[in-house]
Design a protein around this motif. Sequence first.
Motif, PDB file in Angstrom:
ATOM      1  N   ASP A 119       0.878  -1.170   0.000  1.00  0.00           N
ATOM      2  CA  ASP A 119       0.000   0.000   0.000  1.00  0.00           C
ATOM      3  C   ASP A 119       0.911   1.214   0.000  1.00  0.00           C
ATOM      4  O   ASP A 119       1.612   1.487   0.968  1.00  0.00           O
ATOM      5  CB  ASP A 119      -0.864  -0.095   1.276  1.00  0.00           C
ATOM      6  N   GLY A 122      -0.703   6.739  -1.887  1.00  0.00           N
ATOM      7  CA  GLY A 122      -1.528   7.438  -0.913  1.00  0.00           C
ATOM      8  C   GLY A 122      -1.863   8.876  -1.263  1.00  0.00           C
ATOM      9  O   GLY A 122      -2.162   9.697  -0.393  1.00  0.00           O
ATOM     10  N   ASN A 124      -3.793  12.204  -2.348  1.00  0.00           N
ATOM     11  CA  ASN A 124      -5.138  12.636  -2.040  1.00  0.00           C
ATOM     12  C   ASN A 124      -5.746  13.284  -3.273  1.00  0.00           C
ATOM     13  O   ASN A 124      -5.210  14.251  -3.804  1.00  0.00           O
ATOM     14  CB  ASN A 124      -5.105  13.604  -0.858  1.00  0.00           C
ATOM     15  N   HIS A 159      -4.044   3.204  -3.045  1.00  0.00           N
ATOM     16  CA  HIS A 159      -4.883   3.605  -1.913  1.00  0.00           C
ATOM     17  C   HIS A 159      -5.058   5.119  -1.789  1.00  0.00           C
ATOM     18  O   HIS A 159      -4.538   5.770  -0.864  1.00  0.00           O
ATOM     19  CB  HIS A 159      -4.363   3.030  -0.593  1.00  0.00           C
ATOM     20  N   GLU A 270      -9.935   5.039  -0.512  1.00  0.00           N
ATOM     21  CA  GLU A 270     -10.714   4.920   0.721  1.00  0.00           C
ATOM     22  C   GLU A 270     -12.192   4.695   0.409  1.00  0.00           C
ATOM     23  O   GLU A 270     -12.892   3.996   1.139  1.00  0.00           O
ATOM     24  CB  GLU A 270     -10.520   6.173   1.569  1.00  0.00           C
ATOM     25  N   TYR A 324     -10.345   7.703   9.636  1.00  0.00           N
ATOM     26  CA  TYR A 324      -9.238   7.130   8.875  1.00  0.00           C
ATOM     27  C   TYR A 324      -9.003   5.667   9.261  1.00  0.00           C
ATOM     28  O   TYR A 324      -8.854   4.792   8.408  1.00  0.00           O
ATOM     29  CB  TYR A 324      -8.002   7.984   9.173  1.00  0.00           C
ATOM     30  N   ASP A 328      -9.238   2.204   7.034  1.00  0.00           N
ATOM     31  CA  ASP A 328      -8.142   1.251   6.855  1.00  0.00           C
ATOM     32  C   ASP A 328      -8.542  -0.162   7.285  1.00  0.00           C
ATOM     33  O   ASP A 328      -8.146  -1.141   6.659  1.00  0.00           O
ATOM     34  CB  ASP A 328      -6.881   1.717   7.601  1.00  0.00           C
ATOM     35  N   TYR A 346       2.737  -1.355   4.379  1.00  0.00           N
ATOM     36  CA  TYR A 346       2.229   0.013   4.201  1.00  0.00           C
ATOM     37  C   TYR A 346       3.415   0.965   4.176  1.00  0.00           C
ATOM     38  O   TYR A 346       4.209   0.983   5.116  1.00  0.00           O
ATOM     39  CB  TYR A 346       1.315   0.408   5.365  1.00  0.00           C
ATOM     40  N   VAL A 348       4.143   4.610   4.364  1.00  0.00           N
ATOM     41  CA  VAL A 348       3.471   5.873   4.693  1.00  0.00           C
ATOM     42  C   VAL A 348       4.372   6.687   5.630  1.00  0.00           C
ATOM     43  O   VAL A 348       5.234   6.129   6.314  1.00  0.00           O
ATOM     44  CB  VAL A 348       2.102   5.601   5.391  1.00  0.00           C
ATOM     45  N   GLN A 352       2.526   8.546  10.969  1.00  0.00           N
ATOM     46  CA  GLN A 352       1.295   7.753  11.082  1.00  0.00           C
ATOM     47  C   GLN A 352       1.530   6.420  11.808  1.00  0.00           C
ATOM     48  O   GLN A 352       0.691   5.516  11.766  1.00  0.00           O
ATOM     49  CB  GLN A 352       0.691   7.521   9.695  1.00  0.00           C
ATOM     50  N   PHE A 356      -1.192   3.151  12.474  1.00  0.00           N
ATOM     51  CA  PHE A 356      -1.067   1.787  11.960  1.00  0.00           C
ATOM     52  C   PHE A 356      -0.937   0.756  13.075  1.00  0.00           C
ATOM     53  O   PHE A 356      -1.427  -0.355  12.958  1.00  0.00           O
ATOM     54  CB  PHE A 356       0.062   1.691  10.928  1.00  0.00           C
TER      55      PHE A 356
HETATM   56  N1  ARG Z   1      -3.812   9.501   1.930  1.00  0.00           N
HETATM   57  C1  ARG Z   1      -3.014   9.332   3.097  1.00  0.00           C
HETATM   58  C2  ARG Z   1      -2.215  10.588   3.384  1.00  0.00           C
HETATM   59  O1  ARG Z   1      -1.973  11.407   2.508  1.00  0.00           O
HETATM   60  C3  ARG Z   1      -2.049   8.182   2.982  1.00  0.00           C
HETATM   61  C4  ARG Z   1      -2.682   6.837   2.799  1.00  0.00           C
HETATM   62  C5  ARG Z   1      -1.775   5.724   3.252  1.00  0.00           C
HETATM   63  N2  ARG Z   1      -2.358   4.412   3.196  1.00  0.00           N
HETATM   64  C6  ARG Z   1      -3.265   3.922   4.054  1.00  0.00           C
HETATM   65  N3  ARG Z   1      -3.720   2.722   3.874  1.00  0.00           N
HETATM   66  N4  ARG Z   1      -3.668   4.620   5.076  1.00  0.00           N
HETATM   67  O2  ARG Z   1      -1.833  10.772   4.530  1.00  0.00           O
END
Ligand code: ARG
Length: 609
Positions: A119, A122, A124, A159, A270, A324, A328, A346, A348, A352, A356
């Motif tokens: 994953d 990410g 947006n 994702h 999402e 969020y 997930d 993942y 990221v 975060q 997780f």
């Molecule tokens: N869209 C999220 C961001 O910009 C990251 C997503 C990461 N992946 C996940 N499965 N949460 O922070």
Amino acid sequence: MKKFLDLITEEMQSAFTACGYDEDLAKVTLSNRPDLCEYQCNGAMAAAKRYKKKPIDIANEIVEKLKESRCFEDVSAVMPGFINLKIAGPFLAEYMNGMCAADKLGMEEVQEKQTVIVDYGGANVAKPLHVGHLRAAVIGEAIKRMGRFVGHKVIGDVHLGDWGLQMGLIIEELKDRKPNLPYFDESFTGEYPAEAPFTISELEEIYPAASAKSKADPAFKERAQQATFKLQSGYAPYRAIWRHIMNVSLADLKKNYANLDVEFDLWKGESDAEPYIPGLIKDLTDKGLAYESQGALVVDVVEETDAKELPPCIIRKSDGASLYATSDLATIIEREQDFKPDHYVYVVDKRQDLHFKQVFRVAKKAGIVSPDRRMDFVGFGTMNGKDGKPFKTREGGVMRLEDLIAEITDAAYKRIMENENHAMEGGEAKETARIVGLAALKYGDLSNQATKDYVFDIDRFTSFEGNTGPYILYTVARINSILKKYAAIRETGAAQACGCDAGTGSVSAAGCGGETILPPAGEPEKTLMLALARFSEVMHTSFEELAPHKICAYIYELSNALNHFYHETKIIAEEDEAKRAGYIGLVTLTRACLTTCIDLLGFEAAERM
Ligand code: ARG
């Protein structure tokens, strides 16, 4: 082929058992004193405790046993009981020739093929891709390719963040700007237009404007939250706008990722997890895991062994909105249903981490995945500017990824032009600059351990010297040029011999180009071979540890060894034909290792530089 380290370990094990000691003691490692030996074994020290003898006596016995071994040219015992090893040249050359002839340069694929979901990305939707998303894309792509190379079935999922407040913000901003659109007319019953009510450039302007407005105007923010909630509850007109946003934005995102040579198998987001949320909440409640706390629905995630207190995971806010973490978790349900992955990765931002941790724990507690399922969070650090603060444009704004790529490509172009004998025409120079720029960017990122912050330094990253992408590419270009010269000589040689025109004698990129590698005659040649011999080991370890930086370190070492060999050896001018052919085999094999690794890291090499 077996891993080189395994071969010499087996040799050591037979010596230990032949002398009456347990096999598990015979562990061989790379030498930490390269001035003294190439590999070493410290097993005599542990054996001394187990068998109540002096370590040096045991070491001497082993050394005696290994005198005849075809693997080593020198084995010696050193106080208090180290066993120092030097690899035998013929044995090493044999391994090199084996690598040349085998698939994947002799690397055996994993025995247990797993389904791995990576994953990463990410991005947006509706927000421009910025440098914050660069690391996820670059690191995730490398991990995906590495996993595939060692034999796993790896699925990359972008994702997307396509379901959040930004959607409500855009909807409300659009309403303020174009109130007459049918989406805002509650009595409208016709079909909504197929054409989006905005272009990508408008969209890129609408979101920041709306976001700024929501910070200054709480009433607007409230409206945007309402709109988001309406969208998520299935309100048809807003769903229609959402689809427009998705279409316009996705086309742009795909172009951006393609420029980075990043490719996803799945373009999920999402929003795709949304249908699984009601079932998830019901399940967590039925199992007695979720409970009400101050109006919200939460799940405890603490475990006895925790050193730090972990807050409960919130899965529904008091206003009924999901979060969020909910998304997930629902995504894991979806992935279990679609792929049953053995391993989740993942990639990221490391901030975060807590999120997780909570998600993984709830997933296991609720039995969405089995307790022993491997779930890895590869949290990466920040890309900083030279001032040590998160990377910005010169004006202090958020740097767009496109602009960053353009900037580094320009810098690479200048470097190429600085090189007096580059001999490239405009078109080739531009294409080479693109390749070198991307290598500079990706290697600059990947050569750091992912968790660390790093400084984005265009001057350093584009330099042809030092631990940089362009240096590695330069090494490949050097080999290309050697092979070209060799092919040309062979052609004239053959033409002279038969008195006719020889065809184009290009040397194939795979293996050793058909040449037989001879045992090393000197130190630079042997050092290069020893580095090459570690190829499969490095491939497996790097993926196992999800550590692309280990591949970077490896190709830096390989490049240094190749260049050292090149400076110390007359390759083309070597008169002994078998020797010269052996050198050609060796540099061809080096090129194959380098280009394979480069491909796993997600960039490519230019023909020349
Ligand atoms: N869209 C999220 C961001 O910009 C990251 C997503 C990461 N992946 C996940 N499965 N949460 O922070």
